[in-house]
Motif scaffolding. Structure first.
Motif, PDB file in Angstrom:
ATOM      1  N   ASN A  52     -54.385 -39.064 -94.588  1.00 19.34           N
ATOM      2  CA  ASN A  52     -55.239 -39.154 -95.769  1.00 19.34           C
ATOM      3  C   ASN A  52     -54.459 -38.976 -97.069  1.00 19.34           C
ATOM      4  N   ASP A  53     -53.157 -38.853 -96.945  1.00 21.59           N
ATOM      5  CA  ASP A  53     -52.314 -38.705 -98.133  1.00 21.59           C
ATOM      6  C   ASP A  53     -52.348 -39.991 -98.960  1.00 21.59           C
ATOM      7  N   ARG A  54     -52.754 -39.871-100.220  1.00 22.16           N
ATOM      8  CA  ARG A  54     -52.948 -41.039-101.079  1.00 22.16           C
ATOM      9  C   ARG A  54     -51.678 -41.854-101.293  1.00 22.16           C
ATOM     10  N   GLU A  55     -50.597 -41.092-101.511  1.00 23.16           N
ATOM     11  CA  GLU A  55     -49.337 -41.767-101.820  1.00 23.16           C
ATOM     12  C   GLU A  55     -48.845 -42.592-100.630  1.00 23.16           C
ATOM     13  N   LEU A  56     -48.945 -41.978 -99.451  1.00 23.24           N
ATOM     14  CA  LEU A  56     -48.544 -42.668 -98.223  1.00 23.24           C
ATOM     15  C   LEU A  56     -49.409 -43.923 -98.010  1.00 23.24           C
ATOM     16  N   ALA A  57     -50.726 -43.719 -98.213  1.00 22.68           N
ATOM     17  CA  ALA A  57     -51.649 -44.839 -98.024  1.00 22.68           C
ATOM     18  C   ALA A  57     -51.313 -45.970 -98.991  1.00 22.68           C
ATOM     19  N   GLU A  58     -50.933 -45.605-100.184  1.00 22.04           N
ATOM     20  CA  GLU A  58     -50.598 -46.623-101.190  1.00 22.04           C
ATOM     21  C   GLU A  58     -49.397 -47.455-100.734  1.00 22.04           C
ATOM     22  N   PHE A  63     -46.174 -52.638 -88.885  1.00 24.91           N
ATOM     23  CA  PHE A  63     -45.994 -52.748 -87.436  1.00 24.91           C
ATOM     24  C   PHE A  63     -46.362 -51.431 -86.767  1.00 24.91           C
ATOM     25  N   MET A  64     -47.218 -51.508 -85.742  1.00 24.12           N
ATOM     26  CA  MET A  64     -47.624 -50.303 -84.992  1.00 24.12           C
ATOM     27  C   MET A  64     -46.923 -50.300 -83.644  1.00 24.12           C
ATOM     28  N   THR A  65     -46.201 -49.228 -83.359  1.00 22.08           N
ATOM     29  CA  THR A  65     -45.450 -49.137 -82.104  1.00 22.08           C
ATOM     30  C   THR A  65     -46.371 -48.843 -80.921  1.00 22.08           C
ATOM     31  N   GLY A  66     -45.779 -48.811 -79.744  1.00 18.45           N
ATOM     32  CA  GLY A  66     -46.485 -48.414 -78.533  1.00 18.45           C
ATOM     33  C   GLY A  66     -46.650 -46.909 -78.459  1.00 18.45           C
ATOM     34  N   GLY A  67     -47.274 -46.471 -77.391  1.00 24.01           N
ATOM     35  CA  GLY A  67     -47.562 -45.054 -77.194  1.00 24.01           C
ATOM     36  C   GLY A  67     -48.924 -44.944 -76.525  1.00 24.01           C
ATOM     37  N   ASP A  68     -49.836 -44.273 -77.202  1.00 30.38           N
ATOM     38  CA  ASP A  68     -51.191 -44.142 -76.661  1.00 30.38           C
ATOM     39  C   ASP A  68     -52.167 -44.466 -77.789  1.00 30.38           C
ATOM     40  N   GLN A  69     -52.981 -45.486 -77.580  1.00 33.80           N
ATOM     41  CA  GLN A  69     -53.890 -45.914 -78.646  1.00 33.80           C
ATOM     42  C   GLN A  69     -54.912 -44.832 -79.006  1.00 33.80           C
ATOM     43  N   ARG A  70     -55.212 -43.935 -78.064  1.00 34.66           N
ATOM     44  CA  ARG A  70     -56.151 -42.852 -78.375  1.00 34.66           C
ATOM     45  C   ARG A  70     -55.517 -41.878 -79.363  1.00 34.66           C
ATOM     46  N   ARG A  71     -54.230 -41.598 -79.140  1.00 39.14           N
ATOM     47  CA  ARG A  71     -53.496 -40.735 -80.071  1.00 39.14           C
ATOM     48  C   ARG A  71     -53.492 -41.356 -81.471  1.00 39.14           C
ATOM     49  N   LEU A  72     -53.187 -42.649 -81.528  1.00 39.99           N
ATOM     50  CA  LEU A  72     -53.126 -43.337 -82.827  1.00 39.99           C
ATOM     51  C   LEU A  72     -54.464 -43.253 -83.562  1.00 39.99           C
ATOM     52  N   LEU A  73     -55.537 -43.587 -82.839  1.00 43.78           N
ATOM     53  CA  LEU A  73     -56.862 -43.611 -83.490  1.00 43.78           C
ATOM     54  C   LEU A  73     -57.335 -42.213 -83.845  1.00 43.78           C
ATOM     55  N   ALA A  74     -57.013 -41.232 -82.996  1.00 39.00           N
ATOM     56  CA  ALA A  74     -57.417 -39.851 -83.290  1.00 39.00           C
ATOM     57  C   ALA A  74     -56.765 -39.388 -84.594  1.00 39.00           C
ATOM     58  N   THR A  75     -55.590 -39.922 -84.879  1.00 37.37           N
ATOM     59  CA  THR A  75     -54.867 -39.494 -86.085  1.00 37.37           C
ATOM     60  C   THR A  75     -55.226 -40.324 -87.311  1.00 37.37           C
ATOM     61  N   ILE A  76     -55.338 -41.643 -87.139  1.00 32.79           N
ATOM     62  CA  ILE A  76     -55.535 -42.457 -88.351  1.00 32.79           C
ATOM     63  C   ILE A  76     -56.916 -43.097 -88.486  1.00 32.79           C
ATOM     64  N   GLY A  77     -57.727 -43.069 -87.426  1.00 35.22           N
ATOM     65  CA  GLY A  77     -59.033 -43.732 -87.494  1.00 35.22           C
ATOM     66  C   GLY A  77     -59.890 -43.200 -88.628  1.00 35.22           C
ATOM     67  N   GLY A  78     -60.335 -44.096 -89.513  1.00 31.30           N
ATOM     68  CA  GLY A  78     -61.223 -43.689 -90.604  1.00 31.30           C
ATOM     69  C   GLY A  78     -60.541 -42.990 -91.762  1.00 31.30           C
ATOM     70  N   THR A  79     -59.215 -42.962 -91.768  1.00 35.58           N
ATOM     71  CA  THR A  79     -58.492 -42.273 -92.858  1.00 35.58           C
ATOM     72  C   THR A  79     -58.153 -43.253 -93.990  1.00 35.58           C
ATOM     73  N   GLU A  80     -57.525 -42.717 -95.024  1.00 33.96           N
ATOM     74  CA  GLU A  80     -57.032 -43.555 -96.127  1.00 33.96           C
ATOM     75  C   GLU A  80     -56.014 -44.581 -95.614  1.00 33.96           C
ATOM     76  N   LEU A  81     -55.197 -44.140 -94.647  1.00 35.53           N
ATOM     77  CA  LEU A  81     -54.182 -45.024 -94.087  1.00 35.53           C
ATOM     78  C   LEU A  81     -54.826 -46.230 -93.403  1.00 35.53           C
ATOM     79  N   ASP A  82     -55.868 -45.970 -92.632  1.00 38.26           N
ATOM     80  CA  ASP A  82     -56.643 -47.023 -91.964  1.00 38.26           C
ATOM     81  C   ASP A  82     -57.171 -48.006 -93.026  1.00 38.26           C
ATOM     82  N   ALA A  83     -57.821 -47.477 -94.041  1.00 37.83           N
ATOM     83  CA  ALA A  83     -58.368 -48.335 -95.105  1.00 37.83           C
ATOM     84  C   ALA A  83     -57.260 -49.125 -95.807  1.00 37.83           C
ATOM     85  N   ALA A  84     -56.087 -48.485 -95.938  1.00 34.26           N
ATOM     86  CA  ALA A  84     -54.970 -49.151 -96.610  1.00 34.26           C
ATOM     87  C   ALA A  84     -54.494 -50.356 -95.803  1.00 34.26           C
TER      88      ALA A  84
END
Lengths: 296, 296
Positions: A88-94, A103-124
């Motif tokens: 949710n950091d504005r500067e990062l999202a900008e 580019f989004m790397t591999g890993g676990d999509q649940r981890r990714l969404l739990a962290t960024i889903g619905g955040t400023e980064l997602d909207a960015a």
């Protein structure tokens, strides 16, 4: 698809998705990553790598750092996010909103969404894609994360098994589809059939390793890389899913299967009635895929 | 399907095929072998076991000897054939023609056909089925051998590969289909898709292990056992097979896939226009399957 120069000109109005089935070549010809760079605007593009799906973000970044350096990309940086506060950091999202390629790397999509889903980064990311016509790439977990309904987890042994595969909320760059990866290599047809059996609303997309489904919003699709993309369409299906026990295999009649090997390519626009060269059974699927969904 | 007593009454006019995907249970509940015995007329039936597909015929016979003994079958004998001369032996052929149940073991369907294809023994099996309404069972190689166009050999890695799977002439109890076995267990979808891609004339039938497709000629079908039967129908397919290189993966659009798990059951006759309870997309397939082909 268009040549690089045309793509660059039209970028603002289109935007691309490069949806990779995992295991894309990062050391030899790098066909897929090279296309990602091209669709981001070429070596001069500003590319960010989101490692949030991975538990080893630094190692992941090093792999892509090397690959993008090899491809001559001067400006590429990691976005390591391990908390929603960071996302949710504005500067990062900008920074992400202004990237030409994400580019989004591999890993676990649940981890990714739990962290960024619905955040400023997602909207960015949505802003970058939809307002500025950026290119969004994702491999493995990063591929599954792209659809609105996301294949989250679940293993089926050999035949489809009701209730064994679970959906979650994904990033939603694509709607009415569900994406699975490592598809032929991990023999995931039964898993994707399970999802489609229970959710005929969604069309199943299975992407092989070192293979990408490239979507040009408003323009068409192409399959590149080493393998194929399998599509399962259950809209015409006759099934007994509603009366099938948990973990049992349902009866499925008339699931439509499409196999698009590397080199498959279809151009169409959102509104053209019957585009030339597009087989009719694929039309709805393609039209939905290239749809320029508005900002939500 | 009918109850045992009705089946016995109608046997002369019908005849059954029990097409087994390999690995059927021979020691515990023996669901499939038990149904084979029932459709042959029960424990009093005269059953012969053709071991010609196998390189270890005596061991094969011992397995089925034990299983049929356990099932209370009093009259069961092996038919060991290792040469065409033996397969043309009139007396042996007469024994087969008079059998109530004929079971073909696993092994290699090419070996079986090389030995019995076009012999007196082959003709005797057709007489038993078509004139006397016998039950013909076959597992693994013995299942593949049942169709006119037989899946002979060929391995494909992950995606369909043109030219990698080969057909040969089978026994022809069924026409316009091709049968693969150990289907889910050995991940053979790509192999069967390869056959259907090149031969849309044939519908692909993939049978799982310990699973049987039971065909009552003129009457219907049923899936029994542990797994499922997968059907691939390429008749509506749009493909680029004619322009695809040897060993390359073709583009296939609109292959129809049907998944019939154990317990699936459809009753119909050859001529009824729209039988109740039979989904329309399956009708042609089923009608062809139950067809009482004449003696050739």
């Amino acid at each position: 698809m268009e040549s690089q120069s045309t793509a660059a000109t039209d970028r603002a109005s289109h935007g691309h998705l490069v949806i990779v089935g995992g295991g894309e070549d990062r050391e030899e010809d790098k066909q897929i990553l090279s296309r990602f760079v091209e669709l981001s605007g070429g070596p001069g593009a500003n590319i960010v790598v989101i490692t949030g799906a991975s538990q080893i973000p630094q190692e992941m970044w090093e792999v892509y750092d090397r690959a993008f350096t090899d491809l001559g990309v001067t400006e590429h940086t990691p976005i390591h996010i391990s908390s929603r506060a960071q996302a949710n950091d504005r500067e990062l999202a900008e920074r992400v909103a202004n990237a030409d390629g994400i580019f989004m790397t591999g890993g676990d999509q649940r981890r990714l969404l739990a962290t960024i889903g619905g955040t400023e980064l997602d909207a960015a990311m949505h802003r970058a894609l939809k307002v500025r016509g950026a290119c969004i790439g994702g491999t493995s977990a990063g591929a599954s994360a792209m659809s609105g309904h996301m294949l989250a987890d679940g293993h089926v042994e050999l035949q489809p098994e009701l209730g064994s595969v679970h959906l979650a909320a994904g990033l939603g760059f694509l709607q009415r589809v569900v994406i699975d990866q490592h598809f032929s290599e991990r023999h995931r047809l039964a898993r994707l059939l399970t999802v489609v059996a229970q959710n005929p609303y969604l069309q199943g997309i299975g992407i092989d390793e070192d293979t990408a489904l490239v979507v040009e919003r408003g323009g068409g699709i192409e399959v590149i890389g080493r393998g194929a993309v399998t599509i399962l369409d259950g809209r015409h299906m006759i099934s007994n899913v509603a009366d099938t026990a948990h973990r049992a295999c349902p009866q499925l009649i008339d699931v439509r299967l499409h196999l698009l090997p590397t080199g498959s390519r279809f151009e169409l626009s959102e509104d053209a009635a019957a585009p030339e060269g597009v087989p009719k059974p694929l039309l709805d699927f393609l039209r939905n895929l290239i749809k320029r969904n508005p900002m939500s």
